[in-house]
Design an enzyme around this catalytic site. Structure first.
Site, PDB file in Angstrom:
ATOM      1  N   ASP A   1      -9.370  -6.351   2.375  1.00 39.71           N
ATOM      2  CA  ASP A   1      -8.052  -6.812   1.919  1.00 39.71           C
ATOM      3  C   ASP A   1      -7.786  -8.250   2.345  1.00 39.71           C
ATOM      4  OD1 ASP A   1      -7.448  -4.410   0.772  1.00 39.71           O
ATOM      5  OD2 ASP A   1      -6.339  -3.638   2.496  1.00 39.71           O
TER       6      ASP A   1
ATOM      7  N   ASP B   1       0.857  -1.176   0.000  1.00 42.51           N
ATOM      8  CA  ASP B   1       0.000   0.000   0.000  1.00 42.51           C
ATOM      9  C   ASP B   1       0.891   1.223   0.000  1.00 42.51           C
ATOM     10  OD1 ASP B   1      -2.290  -1.419   0.299  1.00 42.51           O
ATOM     11  OD2 ASP B   1      -2.349  -1.260   2.482  1.00 42.51           O
TER      12      ASP B   1
ATOM     13  N   ASP C   1      -4.788  -3.324   4.938  1.00 48.68           N
ATOM     14  CA  ASP C   1      -5.276  -2.851   6.225  1.00 48.68           C
ATOM     15  C   ASP C   1      -6.781  -2.983   6.378  1.00 48.68           C
ATOM     16  OD1 ASP C   1      -5.866  -0.850   4.419  1.00 48.68           O
ATOM     17  OD2 ASP C   1      -4.411   0.562   5.213  1.00 48.68           O
TER      18      ASP C   1
HETATM   19  P1  ATP Z   1      -3.480   2.941   0.099  1.00 46.07           P
HETATM   20  O1  ATP Z   1      -4.321   1.899  -0.577  1.00 46.07           O
HETATM   21  O2  ATP Z   1      -2.136   3.085  -0.494  1.00 46.07           O
HETATM   22  O3  ATP Z   1      -3.468   2.868   1.586  1.00 46.07           O
HETATM   23  P2  ATP Z   1      -5.302   5.110   0.120  1.00 46.07           P
HETATM   24  O4  ATP Z   1      -5.298   5.326   1.580  1.00 46.07           O
HETATM   25  O5  ATP Z   1      -5.261   6.314  -0.752  1.00 46.07           O
HETATM   26  O6  ATP Z   1      -4.115   4.289  -0.383  1.00 46.07           O
HETATM   27  P3  ATP Z   1      -8.004   4.410   0.278  1.00 46.07           P
HETATM   28  O7  ATP Z   1      -8.012   4.608   1.727  1.00 46.07           O
HETATM   29  O8  ATP Z   1      -8.765   3.299  -0.332  1.00 46.07           O
HETATM   30  O9  ATP Z   1      -6.554   4.251  -0.250  1.00 46.07           O
HETATM   31  O10 ATP Z   1      -8.483   5.772  -0.366  1.00 46.07           O
HETATM   32  C1  ATP Z   1      -8.746   5.875  -1.726  1.00 46.07           C
HETATM   33  C2  ATP Z   1      -9.188   7.266  -2.082  1.00 46.07           C
HETATM   34  O11 ATP Z   1     -10.399   7.565  -1.408  1.00 46.07           O
HETATM   35  C3  ATP Z   1      -8.225   8.352  -1.671  1.00 46.07           C
HETATM   36  O12 ATP Z   1      -7.278   8.609  -2.657  1.00 46.07           O
HETATM   37  C4  ATP Z   1      -9.131   9.534  -1.485  1.00 46.07           C
HETATM   38  O13 ATP Z   1      -9.369  10.167  -2.719  1.00 46.07           O
HETATM   39  C5  ATP Z   1     -10.417   8.915  -1.002  1.00 46.07           C
HETATM   40  N1  ATP Z   1     -10.506   8.971   0.460  1.00 46.07           N
HETATM   41  C6  ATP Z   1      -9.636   8.492   1.357  1.00 46.07           C
HETATM   42  N2  ATP Z   1     -10.051   8.688   2.614  1.00 46.07           N
HETATM   43  C7  ATP Z   1     -11.229   9.315   2.516  1.00 46.07           C
HETATM   44  C8  ATP Z   1     -12.206   9.786   3.458  1.00 46.07           C
HETATM   45  N3  ATP Z   1     -12.024   9.650   4.768  1.00 46.07           N
HETATM   46  N4  ATP Z   1     -13.297  10.364   2.993  1.00 46.07           N
HETATM   47  C9  ATP Z   1     -13.504  10.515   1.679  1.00 46.07           C
HETATM   48  N5  ATP Z   1     -12.652  10.089   0.750  1.00 46.07           N
HETATM   49  C10 ATP Z   1     -11.529   9.500   1.134  1.00 46.07           C
END
Ligand code: ATP
Length: 907
Positions: free
Chosen positions: A650, A343, A646
């Site tokens: 997953d 990730d 996480d």
């Molecule tokens: P990784 O998979 O590397 O941990 P990540 O944290 O960006 O990456 P996700 O948590 O799935 O992956 O988030 C994907 C997308 O969703 C983010 O790029 C963001 O645009 C949006 N996002 C993340 N957190 C929030 C939130 N709390 N509320 C609204 N949108 C969110």
């Protein structure tokens, strides 16, 4: 009737209610449990904890010490020894009988102690993974160890959590729970707050959630009705998803190998007896002695124990470096990993987010200040702005503040967040701009899920109107928007302009989050569905959030590359952001590296993905199910894959991967349970270190095998040669027992503590189908067996030729065996490099401690009168020692020469 204390009243009522909580209203339950939606006070919780006891299930009981000790006797060597002992007794050789039985007991004791050591090492790791829970105490949400939860506590659960106790639900948002652990039903159950029939089955009690089950979606608040053994899972007394034995594929393979070898040895012993009897006319007594000696010599009894101890101690070492092993086989797989899929957020980056810019139709605003400290300003062309003059900016910040579950707290002189870092950054922005979300009471929420990538809330505005506030991935919001807001007025959406702006911001490695809203009617329903925001959004603008890379992760990626391991980034973030960060971190050095997005994957067949997956290192806008496809594609082309995760979704990808790696801080319980390894610090660098450790452990196991097998080989060979050529035995069975016993408790353990060899992380991963004992290793084992056996026979015959009596000559032969093993230990310290360098004398003090112990024991064997009578040994001449020492040096040098030839040939 006696007086009842208030506490015991709670107990009785709680017990009564635990059975019918599902059928009562929320208010009734809260009253019965003497609690309120504001939770218990700390004092009350402590009092209840003292009365009820901790919220945990009894640990699975270990086998008792006696049973474990007796189990050690269930082992081929012991059978042979007992048979040998009985034969000696029949022959009336009582001293030999006593020595053999003592050896059997000592052997069992050593096995027992080593197994205990391994189990203790693993136990200490098990307790490192405590489960936390969010509980309301004194009207505040706090994070506590789930063992301290009591009946009446108000607890918040969200997707991925393992439910810590039985609870009656008070508030529910799209809650789905996997109750298969309890009911066997694999389809997640949808929950609500409405009470159900009194006689509803466990699986139909939708107003309840039960300890040990897992939240697969949504979130909820509930009041605890039962803890510990009083819970439904406690009643069936089942400890779920823990306790993985100390057996692994490798130890099983070795055990199988040991058994096969024993059969071969028995067969050869029979053959040897025939030859001895028919050709050389040995007496029955001599033949029995030879057969016992041969069997005792051949069985590699020390091997499984050494492997188990090496694994267990290695696992302990890894835990000290923040990689907590949940499944031993993962440690073995680490040594052959050649792809790590990681990730991005929090693993490769620091997950300390700061909003740097806000972009609306009208303006680009910059934000000053770093971290979560709410000090800084929003500026336009370097000048701080007033929100009243900038309704476009206010609209973005209001949405980011109300559609947000994070809180800021100040403690220990620093600012911290409770909640998610992305939301924490937005909360900090709101504070900097002076926006207070209390002016917009929340009426409903659609929580963020990785699959849909946005979050929605419905709020009342200061003017009384109802508005849906949406924040999330910009592409998802743009897809659903038809208009944009410029200076307070709506105009048609300019998608091309936004795509360009978003590419620009993400190209700088910033995470982009968008805000949108939609007027809503007051429907009276307290839920929002995805359909409510399917279209018609008013797009307000985006923010750019900085999440700096972890410097140590950059270094770790470099090391992985030099170790022949590819690192692939799989992120939910935007393609542009992912590419910029991947380049910054050195995942790829291509100027314009290819990126596969979730929608590319969606459109791609699995065979096509298999072709692409090898080449592409960056995956963006992915959903958890894509991870599963990527792992499968990589495995189909023969890669050994470690995959991080996480979120609850997953878990399947982690289970599928050769090594599932869960995040200890950010990760949900569901992922941790699916994982082979949990990272206590969520840090990519820890994975790299675990790989390093995994390689070291595997090397050490291989060293132990290489070291131990020739000992058996050489001893068997000596007996075999003696019988086949018809001369008196150079070694007696009890003497062979002696050699094996002392080297099992000394030398073979020294290698367990061996440090990593130089160049460990600059060689390619071990091919995963390579067996522990490769053909080249067999050649080495054969060579060493012949060398040591030859030297032993030579020493024996020299002594005989010198006119020494049989016992002195045999003792000289035993000395040779022991010194030969000692010399060979030095060869084995380095298997891929030369031992002919000063380093062979440094680095592992255990080698010296164990060698010294061995020599002291051996001196006793040679000189102590009682040992002489037990083992038929006798003091040897200085010349005898000198010859043995000289030959040991020759053995060492010959093996070094063979190793160097092997290296030249590329092994
Ligand atoms: P990784 O998979 O590397 O941990 P990540 O944290 O960006 O990456 P996700 O948590 O799935 O992956 O988030 C994907 C997308 O969703 C983010 O790029 C963001 O645009 C949006 N996002 C993340 N957190 C929030 C939130 N709390 N509320 C609204 N949108 C969110």
């Amino acid at each position: 009737m006696g007086m009842q204390s208030p506490q015991s009243q709670v107990d009785t009522e709680a017990e009564a209610f635990a059975n019918l909580a599902h059928a009562r209203s929320r208010a009734e339950i809260l009253a019965a449990l003497r609690t309120s939606p504001a939770g218990l006070t700390d004092a009350e919780a402590a009092a209840r904890l003292a009365a009820e006891g901790p919220n945990r299930l009894p640990a699975p009981r270990h086998r008792s010490a006696v049973v474990r000790f007796l189990a050690q006797f269930n082992n081929v060597l012991i059978y042979i020894l007992v048979t040998a002992g009985v034969l000696k007794a029949i022959l009336g050789e009582w001293v030999d009988f006593a020595v053999i039985i003592a050896a059997a007991v000592i052997n069992a004791l050593v096995g027992y102690l080593q197994e205990g050591k391994a189990e203790r090492a693993l136990d200490s790791i098990r307790t490192m993974l405590s489960v936390r829970a969010e509980v309301r105490r004194n009207d505040n949400w706090v994070d506590v160890d789930s063992e301290s939860i009591v009946v009446g506590d108000v607890v918040r659960i969200s997707s991925g959590d393992r439910i810590p106790a039985d609870m009656r639900l008070l508030e529910v948002t799209n809650l789905q729970v996997d109750e298969s652990a309890l009911t066997g039903e694999s389809v997640p159950a949808t929950k609500s707050t409405t009470h159900v029939d009194y006689d509803a089955d466990l699986g139909d009690r939708t107003s309840m959630v039960y300890s040990g089950t897992i939240v697969t979606a949504g979130n909820a608040v509930g009041v605890v009705t039962a803890t510990g053994t009083a819970t439904e899972i406690g009643r069936i007394q089942e400890m779920i998803a823990d306790v993985h034995g100390i057996q692994t594929p490798l130890t099983r393979e070795l055990e199988r190998f040991g058994k096969q070898l024993s059969l071969v040895i028995l067969g050869m012993a029979a053959l040897m007896l025939l030859v001895g009897r028919l050709i050389h006319d040995f007496s029955i007594e001599e033949l029995i002695s030879a057969a016992i000696g041969f069997a005792v010599a051949g069985v590699p009894e020390g091997l499984p124990a050494v492997v188990t101890v090496t694994l267990a101690l290695g696992v302990q070492q890894m835990a000290r470096r923040n990689a907590i092993t949940r499944r031993l086989p993962a440690v073995e797989a680490l040594g052959s990993v050649n792809v790590i899929c990681s990730d991005k957020t929090g693993t490769l980056t620091q997950n300390e987010m700061t909003v740097r810019s806000v972009v609306t139709c009208a303006h680009d605003y910059a934000v000053t200040g770093t971290g979560y400290r709410p000090e800084g300003t929003v500026e336009l062309a370097g000048v701080p702005v007033d929100l009243d003059d900038h309704p476009d900016l206010r609209a973005v910040i209001v949405t980011m503040a109300v559609c947000n579950n994070a809180q800021l707290t100040e403690a220990d002189g620093g600012w911290h967040i409770v909640g998610e870092p992305t939301e924490g950054a937005l909360r900090t922005l709101a504070e900097k701009a002076g926006v207070d979300d209390a002016d917009y009471p929340r009426l409903a929420e659609l929580p963020f899920e990785s699959a849909q990538k946005f979050m929605v809330t419905r709020n009342a505005g200061p003017d009384g109107g109802r508005v849906l506030h949406v924040k999330g991935a910009p592409d998802r919001l743009l897809d659903r928007a038809t208009t944009q807001c410029r200076d307070g007025r709506l105009e048609p959406l300019d998608r091309a302009m936004w795509d360009r702006r978003i590419d620009e911001i993400s190209g700088q490695g910033l995470r982009v989050l968008a805000a949108a809203r939609k007027p809503a009617r007051d429907t009276g329903v307290d839920a929002i569905s995805v359909d409510d925001v399917q279209d018609g959004l008013e797009f307000l603008g985006v923010v750019g959030i900085l999440d700096p890379p972890r410097p140590e992760a950059i270094e770790a990626i470099r090391k992985c590359h030099s170790a022949g391991i590819r690192v692939k980034m799989i992120t939910g973030d935007h393609a542009g952001t992912a590419r910029a960060i991947a380049r910054e971190m050195g995942i790829t050095d291509a100027p314009d590296p290819p990126v596969l997005t979730g929608s590319d994957l969606q459109a791609m067949s699995q065979p096509r993905l298999r072709e692409m997956a090898d080449e592409v290192d960056i995956y963006a806008r992915t959903s958890p199910e894509h991870k599963l496809r990527i792992v499968s594609a990589l495995q189909a082309s023969g890669q050994i894959v470690a995959m991080t995760g996480d979120g609850v979704n997953d878990a399947p990808a982690l289970t599928r991967a050769d090594i599932g790696v869960a995040m200890g801080i950010k990760g949900t319980e569901a992922t941790k349970e699916a994982a082979g390894i949990v990272l206590a610090d969520d840090n990519f660098a820890t994975i790299e270190r675990a790989v390093e450790e995994g390689r070291r452990i595997y090397d050490n196991i291989r060293k132990s095998v290489l070291f131990l097998l020739p000992a058996n080989g050489s001893q068997s060979l000596v007996i075999l040669v003696a019988i086949l050529f018809g001369f008196a035995l150079p070694l007696q069975p009890v003497q062979i027992l002696w050699v094996n016993m002392i080297s099992a408790v000394t030398l073979s353990l020294a290698l367990v503590f061996e440090k990593a060899e130089d160049g460990l992380m600059s060689r390619p991963p071990r091919p995963h189908n390579r067996s522990l004992v490769a053909p080249i290793d067999l050649a080495m084992i054969a060579l060493v067996s012949v060398l040591v056996a030859g030297a032993t026979l030579a020493v024996y015959f020299l002594a005989r030729a010198d006119g020494q009596p049989q016992d002195v000559s045999q003792t000289a032969a035993v000395n040779m065996l022991v010194l030969g093993q000692l010399a060979y230990l030095l060869n084995c310290r380095f298997i891929t490099t030369s031992s002919l360098r000063p380093a062979v004398f440094r680095g592992n003090p255990w080698v010296w401690r164990m060698s010294a112990a061995l020599l002291v024991l051996q001196a006793a064997f040679v000189y102590a009168p009682f040992m002489n009578s037990w083992f038929h040994s006798a003091p040897v001449t200085p010349r005898g020692w000198a010859v043995a020492c000289g030959l040991a040096v020759v053995i060492f040098l010959t093996i070094e020469a063979a190793k160097s030839v092997g290296r030249r040939l590329g092994y």
